[in-house]
Scaffold this active site. Structure first.
Site, short mmCIF file in Angstrom:
data_model
loop_
_atom_site.label_atom_id
_atom_site.label_comp_id
_atom_site.label_asym_id
_atom_site.label_seq_id
_atom_site.Cartn_x
_atom_site.Cartn_y
_atom_site.Cartn_z
CE LYS A 1 -3.59 2.29 2.83
NZ LYS A 1 -2.61 3.35 3.75
CG HIS B 1 -0.47 6.53 3.41
ND1 HIS B 1 -0.77 5.19 3.23
CD2 HIS B 1 0.77 6.83 3.06
CE1 HIS B 1 0.35 4.55 2.92
NE2 HIS B 1 1.17 5.40 2.69
NE ARG C 1 -4.75 10.74 8.92
CZ ARG C 1 -3.68 10.18 9.54
NH1 ARG C 1 -2.93 9.35 8.92
NH2 ARG C 1 -3.29 10.53 10.96
CG ASP D 1 -6.57 4.01 0.48
OD1 ASP D 1 -5.92 4.94 -0.05
OD2 ASP D 1 -6.39 3.52 1.47
CB VAL E 1 -13.24 6.28 -2.21
CG1 VAL E 1 -14.46 5.56 -2.75
CG2 VAL E 1 -12.15 6.13 -3.32
NE ARG F 1 -9.68 10.57 5.79
CZ ARG F 1 -8.97 11.38 5.35
NH1 ARG F 1 -8.50 12.43 5.82
NH2 ARG F 1 -8.40 11.29 4.13
C1 LIG Z 1 -6.34 8.45 11.66
C2 LIG Z 1 -5.84 7.81 10.36
C3 LIG Z 1 -4.56 7.13 10.65
C4 LIG Z 1 -4.12 6.46 9.54
N1 LIG Z 1 -3.02 5.65 9.79
C5 LIG Z 1 -2.32 5.08 8.72
C6 LIG Z 1 -1.01 4.16 8.86
O1 LIG Z 1 -0.60 4.28 10.07
N2 LIG Z 1 -0.72 3.51 7.86
C7 LIG Z 1 -1.27 3.45 6.82
O2 LIG Z 1 -0.80 2.96 5.86
N3 LIG Z 1 -2.21 4.27 6.41
C8 LIG Z 1 -2.82 4.90 7.51
N4 LIG Z 1 -4.05 5.76 7.23
C9 LIG Z 1 -4.45 5.87 5.98
C10 LIG Z 1 -5.72 5.11 5.46
O3 LIG Z 1 -5.24 3.60 5.63
C11 LIG Z 1 -6.32 4.93 4.25
O4 LIG Z 1 -5.25 5.01 3.25
C12 LIG Z 1 -6.77 6.34 4.15
O5 LIG Z 1 -7.54 6.81 5.28
C13 LIG Z 1 -7.74 6.29 2.83
O6 LIG Z 1 -8.18 7.57 2.68
P1 LIG Z 1 -9.83 8.07 2.98
O7 LIG Z 1 -9.73 8.06 4.41
O8 LIG Z 1 -9.88 9.39 2.25
O9 LIG Z 1 -10.90 7.03 2.47
C14 LIG Z 1 -4.72 6.47 8.45
C15 LIG Z 1 -5.72 7.35 8.08
C16 LIG Z 1 -6.39 7.97 9.08
C17 LIG Z 1 -7.55 8.70 9.00
#
Ligand SMILES: Cc1cc2nc3c(=O)[nH]c(=O)nc-3n(C[C@H](O)[C@H](O)[C@H](O)COP(=O)(O)O)c2cc1C
Length: 131
Positions: A4, A28, A31, A59, A62, A83
């Site tokens: 990923k 991600h 973020r 992702d 979406v 989310r």
């Molecule tokens: C609070 C939070 C923490 C996250 N932590 C990680 C993480 O530790 N590792 C990771 O690969 N993605 C992390 N993500 C990303 C999610 O796995 C995912 O890729 C992302 O939320 C998808 O986008 P969307 O929220 O717009 O659907 C995190 C997302 C959020 C909201």
């Protein structure tokens, strides 16, 4: 193994050469790197680079069945929801998560019906217009 966080087509090629089963094109959820490339833009380049066979998931951003429709049309085999799951969980626990998934799938079904796509295989790039 699913890798990923792919945003560059060269990384996608390397991943499949190294034997991964699938990649997730993802920033991600925006973020990590501020002003990062949009995952949807990366998806187009990754699919063009690896061809039609390898499993490419996507992702980041979406939110609706229409978003899912566009990602499928641009070459994703499937999408992940981040989310939205959490929002559903916060509002109504497991039932809220189920409701989020049901709504996204219903929106996808509606969008497909409105554009005349009977199956997921019918959701192709030809159904999109560049803005
Ligand atoms: C609070 C939070 C923490 C996250 N932590 C990680 C993480 O530790 N590792 C990771 O690969 N993605 C992390 N993500 C990303 C999610 O796995 C995912 O890729 C992302 O939320 C998808 O986008 P969307 O929220 O717009 O659907 C995190 C997302 C959020 C909201």
């Amino acid at each position: 193994m699913v890798l990923k966080g792919i945003l560059h087509e060269d990384d996608a090629r390397r991943a499949f050469d190294a034997g991964v089963d699938a990649v997730v094109v993802s920033n991600h959820g925006g973020r990590q790197v501020d002003r990062s490339i949009a995952a949807l833009d990366a998806l187009v380049r990754v699919r063009e680079a690896v061809g039609p066979e390898p499993t490419v998931l996507m992702d980041s951003g979406v939110r609706s069945g229409a978003d899912l429709f566009v990602a499928l049309a641009l070459g994703a085999d499937a999408c992940l929801l981040g989310r939205p799951h959490v929002y559903g969980l916060a509002l109504d626990g497991a039932a809220g998560v189920s409701a989020v998934i049901d709504n996204v799938l219903a929106e996808l079904d509606l969008t497909m019906g409105l554009v005349g796509a009977a199956t997921i295989a019918d959701v192709t790039r030809e159904l999109l217009v560049e803005g």
